[in-house]
Design a protein around this motif. Structure first.
Motif, PDB file in Angstrom:
ATOM      1  N   ALA A  76       8.255  -0.489   2.605  1.00  0.00           N
ATOM      2  CA  ALA A  76       7.431   0.713   2.615  1.00  0.00           C
ATOM      3  C   ALA A  76       8.285   1.906   3.034  1.00  0.00           C
ATOM      4  O   ALA A  76       9.229   1.760   3.807  1.00  0.00           O
ATOM      5  N   CYS A  77       7.933   3.101   2.507  1.00  0.00           N
ATOM      6  CA  CYS A  77       8.773   4.276   2.777  1.00  0.00           C
ATOM      7  C   CYS A  77       8.507   4.860   4.160  1.00  0.00           C
ATOM      8  O   CYS A  77       9.376   5.471   4.764  1.00  0.00           O
ATOM      9  N   GLY A  78       7.286   4.660   4.666  1.00  0.00           N
ATOM     10  CA  GLY A  78       6.963   5.193   5.991  1.00  0.00           C
ATOM     11  C   GLY A  78       6.558   6.660   5.966  1.00  0.00           C
ATOM     12  O   GLY A  78       6.210   7.222   7.001  1.00  0.00           O
ATOM     13  N   GLN A  79       6.595   7.293   4.787  1.00  0.00           N
ATOM     14  CA  GLN A  79       6.365   8.739   4.710  1.00  0.00           C
ATOM     15  C   GLN A  79       5.153   9.129   3.856  1.00  0.00           C
ATOM     16  O   GLN A  79       4.553  10.173   4.074  1.00  0.00           O
ATOM     17  N   CYS A  80       4.821   8.291   2.883  1.00  0.00           N
ATOM     18  CA  CYS A  80       3.812   8.704   1.893  1.00  0.00           C
ATOM     19  C   CYS A  80       2.400   8.676   2.489  1.00  0.00           C
ATOM     20  O   CYS A  80       2.195   8.245   3.619  1.00  0.00           O
ATOM     21  N   ARG A  81       1.442   9.083   1.688  1.00  0.00           N
ATOM     22  CA  ARG A  81       0.046   9.110   2.136  1.00  0.00           C
ATOM     23  C   ARG A  81      -0.420   7.715   2.568  1.00  0.00           C
ATOM     24  O   ARG A  81      -1.021   7.539   3.620  1.00  0.00           O
ATOM     25  N   GLY A  82      -0.102   6.695   1.735  1.00  0.00           N
ATOM     26  CA  GLY A  82      -0.510   5.320   2.049  1.00  0.00           C
ATOM     27  C   GLY A  82       0.060   4.862   3.382  1.00  0.00           C
ATOM     28  O   GLY A  82      -0.648   4.303   4.226  1.00  0.00           O
ATOM     29  N   CYS A  83       1.348   5.098   3.577  1.00  0.00           N
ATOM     30  CA  CYS A  83       2.012   4.684   4.820  1.00  0.00           C
ATOM     31  C   CYS A  83       1.407   5.399   6.022  1.00  0.00           C
ATOM     32  O   CYS A  83       1.168   4.793   7.064  1.00  0.00           O
ATOM     33  N   LYS A  84       1.165   6.703   5.867  1.00  0.00           N
ATOM     34  CA  LYS A  84       0.645   7.479   7.003  1.00  0.00           C
ATOM     35  C   LYS A  84      -0.753   7.004   7.392  1.00  0.00           C
ATOM     36  O   LYS A  84      -1.072   6.885   8.566  1.00  0.00           O
ATOM     37  N   LEU A  90       0.806  -1.220   0.000  1.00  0.00           N
ATOM     38  CA  LEU A  90       0.000   0.000   0.000  1.00  0.00           C
ATOM     39  C   LEU A  90       0.843   1.276   0.000  1.00  0.00           C
ATOM     40  O   LEU A  90       0.312   2.380  -0.044  1.00  0.00           O
ATOM     41  N   CYS A  91       2.162   1.095   0.054  1.00  0.00           N
ATOM     42  CA  CYS A  91       3.051   2.258   0.006  1.00  0.00           C
ATOM     43  C   CYS A  91       3.076   2.800  -1.425  1.00  0.00           C
ATOM     44  O   CYS A  91       3.062   2.041  -2.386  1.00  0.00           O
ATOM     45  N   GLU A  92       3.122   4.106  -1.543  1.00  0.00           N
ATOM     46  CA  GLU A  92       3.116   4.716  -2.879  1.00  0.00           C
ATOM     47  C   GLU A  92       4.524   5.046  -3.346  1.00  0.00           C
ATOM     48  O   GLU A  92       4.725   5.599  -4.420  1.00  0.00           O
ATOM     49  N   ASN A  93       5.485   4.732  -2.520  1.00  0.00           N
ATOM     50  CA  ASN A  93       6.857   5.106  -2.854  1.00  0.00           C
ATOM     51  C   ASN A  93       7.843   4.090  -2.261  1.00  0.00           C
ATOM     52  O   ASN A  93       8.723   4.439  -1.487  1.00  0.00           O
ATOM     53  N   ARG A  94       7.641   2.817  -2.641  1.00  0.00           N
ATOM     54  CA  ARG A  94       8.446   1.724  -2.078  1.00  0.00           C
ATOM     55  C   ARG A  94       9.939   1.910  -2.314  1.00  0.00           C
ATOM     56  O   ARG A  94      10.351   2.407  -3.359  1.00  0.00           O
TER      57      ARG A  94
HETATM   58 ZN   LIG Z   1       5.092   4.799   1.735  1.00  0.00          ZN
END
Ligand SMILES: [Zn+2]
Length: 332
Positions: free
Chosen positions: A61-69, A51-55
């Motif tokens: 997962a990046c932990g920063q993007c909208r999906g991660c948040k 679900l991360c938008e910026n793997r």
């Molecule tokens: Zn992310």
């Protein structure tokens, strides 16, 4: 947020990330293996990755993007978690129906819709049958991840519709390094811990935290005192009564086998308790090997009895009386 799988899960992770990159991830995954392998952790890292938008490059997962948040605050519209309301309860048909309705709506963020079903053993007959339709006719871009520790308890029809991914016998090197660090034990102790935990790293870590190594070493000290007649079986049984008898019998059986091996070779190729070898060696030298074989049979029988309604304290006392007899002088 969990981004990385555990170090012993690299192979499974890379396999799925490869398929994700190729766009052919199975729509239903069944992660299975005994408890303590970290399947839940792996599944969470995978959900986050999907679900991360910026793997990241390795798929984390990046932990920063909208999906991660959104995932982090438990509010991602494309993620559904299906679990019993209480431990030991079932995943109900109602929950499965709600899931089907939710999946019929298309993804909010034009990515994957991800469903985590854990533990899948808690699907009862009705809810498992209800889930079959979702498994057979998946909605587009939907990934269902099922977790289970007892695959034999799943309906064969569920099993056969999932791509199975087994978590077993972790690769030793990364696992032992992780365990030594997490449990703050020496690298020589880590293999012993992993064995005690039945090769499940998280179980081994739990054992370390519960002080099991100290308990085990203490029991062996008591057995030494018994062999010298400095304590009685009743005293030792009283002192060890807080430890589960199943554990005591497992340790005793392992030591018994080690003492048999020591009768044949001073440096056996395989040994259950290498960390206690120097304590076991002098004990083994005092016992006739035939007696050790007979005692081993007794320990097996005691392990069977320990699973019944038998008085545990008495069973332990009897087992310890048997231990003392190993050292009795033969009648001449
Ligand atoms: Zn992310």
């Amino acid at each position: 947020m969990i981004q990385q799988p555990y170090p012993w899960q690299k192979e499974q992770w890379q396999l799925l990330q490869q398929r994700l990159a190729q766009g052919n991830l199975p729509h239903a995954l069944l992660l299975h293996g005994v408890e303590g392998m970290g399947k839940q952790h792996f599944a969470q890292a995978l959900v986050n990755s999907l679900l991360c938008e910026n793997r990241h490059e390795q798929g984390q997962a990046c932990g920063q993007c909208r999906g991660c948040k959104l995932l982090d605050v438990g509010n991602h519209p494309d993620f559904v978690s299906l679990s019993p309301e209480e431990v030991g309860k079932n995943i109900t048909i109602d929950m499965v129906r709600k899931l089907a309705t939710k999946l019929s709506i298309s993804s909010q963020y034009s990515g994957y819709k991800v469903v985590l079903i854990a533990p899948a053993e808690q699907l009862n007959l009705a809810s498992a049958n209800g889930l079959l339709k979702t498994l057979e006719e998946p909605t587009p871009d939907t990934i269902l991840i099922l977790l289970c520790s007892h695959i034999d308890r799943l309906l064969p029809t569920i099993r056969s519709r999932c791509q199975k991914l087994l978590f077993a016998a972790p690769p030793l090197e990364p696992t032992l390094a992780w365990l030594a660090e997490q449990a703050s034990v020496d690298s020589e102790i880590a293999p012993q811990l992993l064995r005690l935990g039945g090769d499940a790293p998280l179980r081994a870590q739990q054992l370390a935290e519960s002080g099991v190594l100290a308990q085990r070493a203490d029991l062996l000290k008591m057995l030494q005192a018994l062999s010298r007649g400095e304590m009685t079986p009743v005293q030792v049984a009283e002192r060890e009564k807080k430890i589960a008898i199943a554990d005591i019998l497992q340790w005793l059986s392992g030591w018994n086998m080690d003492m048999i091996r020591l009768q044949y070779s001073p440096q056996p190729a395989h040994i259950n308790s290498p960390d206690l070898l120097e304590q076991l060696r002098p004990l083994a030298q005092q016992i006739d090997v035939q007696r050790l074989y007979k005692y081993f049979d007794k320990l097996i029988e005691a392990s069977r009895l320990a699973r019944t309604q038998v008085n545990q304290q008495l069973l332990l006392e009897e087992t310890l009386v048997g231990w003392v007899r190993l050292f009795a002088k033969r009648r001449s």
